[in-house]
Structures are given as C-alpha cells and as structure tokens.
Write a protein that holds these residues in place. Structure first.
Motif, PDB file in Angstrom:
ATOM      1  N   ALA A 253       0.826  -1.205   0.000  1.00  0.00           N
ATOM      2  CA  ALA A 253       0.000   0.000   0.000  1.00  0.00           C
ATOM      3  C   ALA A 253       0.861   1.258   0.000  1.00  0.00           C
ATOM      4  N   PHE A 254       1.949   1.235   0.767  1.00  0.00           N
ATOM      5  CA  PHE A 254       2.833   2.403   0.818  1.00  0.00           C
ATOM      6  C   PHE A 254       3.414   2.698  -0.558  1.00  0.00           C
ATOM      7  N   GLN A 255       3.920   1.641  -1.225  1.00  0.00           N
ATOM      8  CA  GLN A 255       4.502   1.839  -2.551  1.00  0.00           C
ATOM      9  C   GLN A 255       3.457   2.361  -3.529  1.00  0.00           C
ATOM     10  N   ARG A 256       2.244   1.853  -3.436  1.00  0.00           N
ATOM     11  CA  ARG A 256       1.186   2.279  -4.346  1.00  0.00           C
ATOM     12  C   ARG A 256       0.810   3.738  -4.123  1.00  0.00           C
ATOM     13  N   GLN A 257       0.608   4.122  -2.890  1.00  0.00           N
ATOM     14  CA  GLN A 257       0.147   5.482  -2.632  1.00  0.00           C
ATOM     15  C   GLN A 257       1.214   6.527  -2.918  1.00  0.00           C
ATOM     16  N   MET A 258       2.490   6.144  -2.850  1.00  0.00           N
ATOM     17  CA  MET A 258       3.559   7.089  -3.135  1.00  0.00           C
ATOM     18  C   MET A 258       3.540   7.570  -4.590  1.00  0.00           C
ATOM     19  N   ALA A 259       2.942   6.760  -5.460  1.00  0.00           N
ATOM     20  CA  ALA A 259       2.863   7.127  -6.875  1.00  0.00           C
ATOM     21  C   ALA A 259       1.578   7.875  -7.203  1.00  0.00           C
ATOM     22  N   GLN A 260       0.739   8.099  -6.203  1.00  0.00           N
ATOM     23  CA  GLN A 260      -0.555   8.724  -6.433  1.00  0.00           C
ATOM     24  C   GLN A 260      -0.592  10.165  -5.926  1.00  0.00           C
ATOM     25  N   GLY A 261      -1.605  10.903  -6.380  1.00  0.00           N
ATOM     26  CA  GLY A 261      -1.873  12.213  -5.823  1.00  0.00           C
ATOM     27  C   GLY A 261      -2.421  12.075  -4.415  1.00  0.00           C
ATOM     28  N   ARG A 262      -2.514  13.200  -3.704  1.00  0.00           N
ATOM     29  CA  ARG A 262      -2.913  13.165  -2.295  1.00  0.00           C
ATOM     30  C   ARG A 262      -4.250  12.472  -2.069  1.00  0.00           C
ATOM     31  N   ASP A 263      -5.293  12.879  -2.797  1.00  0.00           N
ATOM     32  CA  ASP A 263      -6.629  12.343  -2.555  1.00  0.00           C
ATOM     33  C   ASP A 263      -6.702  10.853  -2.879  1.00  0.00           C
ATOM     34  N   ALA A 264      -6.087  10.461  -3.994  1.00  0.00           N
ATOM     35  CA  ALA A 264      -6.071   9.043  -4.364  1.00  0.00           C
ATOM     36  C   ALA A 264      -5.264   8.234  -3.351  1.00  0.00           C
ATOM     37  N   ALA A 265      -4.185   8.824  -2.832  1.00  0.00           N
ATOM     38  CA  ALA A 265      -3.365   8.130  -1.833  1.00  0.00           C
ATOM     39  C   ALA A 265      -4.159   7.871  -0.562  1.00  0.00           C
ATOM     40  N   TYR A 266      -4.916   8.873  -0.128  1.00  0.00           N
ATOM     41  CA  TYR A 266      -5.739   8.677   1.067  1.00  0.00           C
ATOM     42  C   TYR A 266      -6.819   7.631   0.819  1.00  0.00           C
ATOM     43  N   ALA A 267      -7.405   7.618  -0.363  1.00  0.00           N
ATOM     44  CA  ALA A 267      -8.422   6.612  -0.684  1.00  0.00           C
ATOM     45  C   ALA A 267      -7.828   5.211  -0.639  1.00  0.00           C
ATOM     46  N   THR A 268      -6.629   5.068  -1.183  1.00  0.00           N
ATOM     47  CA  THR A 268      -5.932   3.775  -1.125  1.00  0.00           C
ATOM     48  C   THR A 268      -5.669   3.368   0.318  1.00  0.00           C
ATOM     49  N   ALA A 269      -5.154   4.307   1.111  1.00  0.00           N
ATOM     50  CA  ALA A 269      -4.798   4.005   2.502  1.00  0.00           C
ATOM     51  C   ALA A 269      -6.022   3.633   3.330  1.00  0.00           C
ATOM     52  N   VAL A 270      -7.136   4.331   3.128  1.00  0.00           N
ATOM     53  CA  VAL A 270      -8.363   4.019   3.877  1.00  0.00           C
ATOM     54  C   VAL A 270      -8.837   2.603   3.566  1.00  0.00           C
ATOM     55  N   ALA A 271      -8.867   2.261   2.268  1.00  0.00           N
ATOM     56  CA  ALA A 271      -9.322   0.927   1.876  1.00  0.00           C
ATOM     57  C   ALA A 271      -8.414  -0.157   2.445  1.00  0.00           C
ATOM     58  N   VAL A 272      -7.117   0.094   2.448  1.00  0.00           N
ATOM     59  CA  VAL A 272      -6.171  -0.897   2.960  1.00  0.00           C
ATOM     60  C   VAL A 272      -6.299  -1.048   4.471  1.00  0.00           C
ATOM     61  N   MET A 273      -6.533   0.042   5.185  1.00  0.00           N
ATOM     62  CA  MET A 273      -6.706  -0.058   6.632  1.00  0.00           C
ATOM     63  C   MET A 273      -7.946  -0.879   6.987  1.00  0.00           C
ATOM     64  N   VAL A 274      -9.000  -0.738   6.191  1.00  0.00           N
ATOM     65  CA  VAL A 274     -10.196  -1.551   6.417  1.00  0.00           C
ATOM     66  C   VAL A 274      -9.877  -3.030   6.190  1.00  0.00           C
ATOM     67  N   ASP A 275      -9.136  -3.321   5.118  1.00  0.00           N
ATOM     68  CA  ASP A 275      -8.727  -4.706   4.860  1.00  0.00           C
ATOM     69  C   ASP A 275      -7.806  -5.222   5.958  1.00  0.00           C
ATOM     70  N   ASN A 276      -6.943  -4.366   6.460  1.00  0.00           N
ATOM     71  CA  ASN A 276      -6.046  -4.739   7.555  1.00  0.00           C
ATOM     72  C   ASN A 276      -6.843  -5.145   8.800  1.00  0.00           C
ATOM     73  N   LEU A 277      -7.884  -4.390   9.091  1.00  0.00           N
ATOM     74  CA  LEU A 277      -8.735  -4.704  10.250  1.00  0.00           C
ATOM     75  C   LEU A 277      -9.457  -6.038  10.078  1.00  0.00           C
TER      76      LEU A 277
END
Length: 306
Positions: A253-277
């Motif tokens: 997730a970190f590698q993916r979001q680093m290549a994205q813009g801010r809003d897309a990065a946060y969307a990626t991180a939110v989805a991954v945190m839900v999957d992590n839970l």
C-alpha cells in the motif's frame, strides 16, 4: 483499491513460480565461487554480493543470481525480512562496463538494463528488474552498506526499504564521467533524495558521504563499522516481531500510494486499513493491546470477518 494490492502480491507469486521454473542460477564451480551467497536463520535472509575482485559489479549473471536469491521461497511464512550486503570494500560499483561495449550489441544492452522476459500469456512481456522486485516483494529489504556504492550499486541502496551504512561509506552516480549518464539509477535516486541533490549527483558524478546520504534520506542510519551488523540485525529482528501479512499489506500500500496524488493516496490508505482490520492478525493485535499482553500472530492472510 486495496483489492489491487492483494492482486499485486498474487501476481508476484505467479511470476516467482514461473521464473524459478524457467531460469537457471549461476552456480559455483571448483574455480569460481558463487556470485551471491544466501543464508537464512530465524526469519532473516542474508544475501551477500560475493564478487569483490570485480567490485561486486552488477553483471547480468550477478543480477540473475541476486534475483533468484530474493525470489526463492518468497511466500514462505518463515521468511520475514531480507538483508543485502557485500564482501569487500565496495558494496557495488554498478553495471559491469565490459557488458556495455558496442561489441555486445543493442539487444544484449537491453537485457542488461531491463531483463525483459516472456512470462505466462497472462502477463505478455514484463520487466523483472531487481530494483523494482525489491519494492514489490511482501517482506522488507534492508541494505547493509560498508564501502562504496556507485551507479547501479547506489540504485540498489536507494531501492531498498531501509538502508544502514558505515560512516566510511560513500555513494555516487558517476556515469557522466565515462559518457554514460546514470539514467536508470536516477529513477531510484530521485525518489529517495530531494530533486536538486539527485541532479547534482547525476550531473557531476561527485560522491556524497554517509552523513550526507543520511541528511538527504538515501540511508536510514549511519554507524561505525564495528556496529553495522548489530544495527542491521537489530532492525531485522524488530521486523520479525510483527505480523508478516500486516507488513506485506502495508508495504504494498505504501509503494502504491507514493505514486498517487494526495486524494487518491488517502483513498488507497483508507481501503487498505479496512482490509487490515479484517485480517485475523489485525484483530489479534487490537485485542492484545486492550488485554495488555503480547500478540500471538498467525502470520496468515486468514480473515477475521468478511
């Protein structure tokens, strides 16, 4: 988006299986020691570049051997972290310039830089470069540097997740001095240090010290030569205390979001945190914290709930 992270890891496993079936590792003979040495104990894999007479140059054979050492049993739950180090006073001098003369030809030069391989029909042509592989595999990779890292050797350090170096280490991209601009090393370097620092290194070929590398973010820590192994192993052991699937999910997730813009990065991180839970280990960690005990990781991707 988090589903794409899981698919990326699944694709990597498929690539690994194909590679191990279709490639042959550079083996040692009575007169030729192995180009790399692989050791593993307590979840920590040590990969040692073992060609000090040639300054651990990243020849096509060396990169092939290194890539196999990385990919071997990459999905084994017992593997938690990889440390890449080198024998001799040079961590790596970069590409073997003897492989880059005009006598070798354009097709061979392309194979050196990109290692394009035909894979399963699902993948068509895919780049399997060691540098990108380091960032795509599910376990953290630590560079343990004691000496000179130049050109692709500097690229290798920049590509690792963590880098620990001795105070005598130096880093450079000196290709411009021999008429070959360090364009591919510049990709990793430019993502590890500020742009103007990268451009100065690329334009002048001037080496930077370990302390400068630390200041600009190329390495994580600088220690004395005597403390190098202790420090690198200390970080590796700390990594081993965490859940492997949680780290794998987080790294991808970190590698993916680093290549994205801010809003897309946060969307990626939110989805991954839900999957992590949803992971059993995610829930186990929370329960252990609330119950004031050490977590008992399963180290599996099993879900606690759908």
């Amino acid at each position: 988006m988090s589903e794409m992270v899981f698919r990326r890891l699944a694709s990597l496993a498929c690539i690994r299986r194909h590679f191990l079936r279709s490639s042959q590792r550079t083996l040692s003979t009575e007169t030729s020691p192995p180009l790399t040495i692989r050791e593993q104990e307590d979840g920590i894999r040590r990969i040692i570049l073992n060609n000090p007479k040639k300054r651990n140059a990243l020849s096509l054979a060396m990169m092939t051997s290194l890539r196999e050492d990385i990919l071997t049993d990459i999905d084994d739950e017992d593997l938690r972290v990889i440390i890449i180090s080198a024998r001799g006073p040079v961590f790596s001098s970069g590409h073997d310039l003897k492989e880059l003369t005009s006598a070798q030809g354009r097709d061979y030069h392309t194979s050196v830089f990109s290692q394009v391989c035909k894979l399963h029909p699902l993948f068509t042509l895919l780049l399997l470069k060691v540098m990108t592989l380091i960032q795509d595999i599910p376990v953290p990779v630590i560079a343990m540097v004691n000496g000179i890292a130049t050109a692709a050797g500097c690229q290798l350090v920049a590509s690792c997740d963590i880098a620990v170096a001795t105070d005598k280490s130096t880093f450079a991209t000196p290709g411009v001095n021999v008429g070959l601009f360090c364009s591919t090393p510049g990709v990793a370097l430019g993502r590890a240090v500020p742009r103007k620092v990268a451009m100065e290194m690329l334009f002048t070929g001037r080496p930077i010290t370990a302390q400068e590398a630390l200041l600009h973010g190329l390495v994580s820590k600088v220690v004395s030569e005597e403390r190098l192994e202790e420090e690198a192993l200390g970080i590796a052991r700390r990594v081993c205390e965490s859940s492997r699937p949680v780290l794998a999910l987080g790294k991808a997730a970190f590698q993916r979001q680093m290549a994205q813009g801010r809003d897309a990065a946060y969307a990626t991180a939110v989805a991954v945190m839900v999957d992590n839970l949803a992971l059993r280990d995610g829930q186990e960690g929370i329960r252990a914290f609330l119950e004031k005990r050490r977590p008992m990781w399963t180290n599996s991707t099993e879900k606690a709930y759908k």
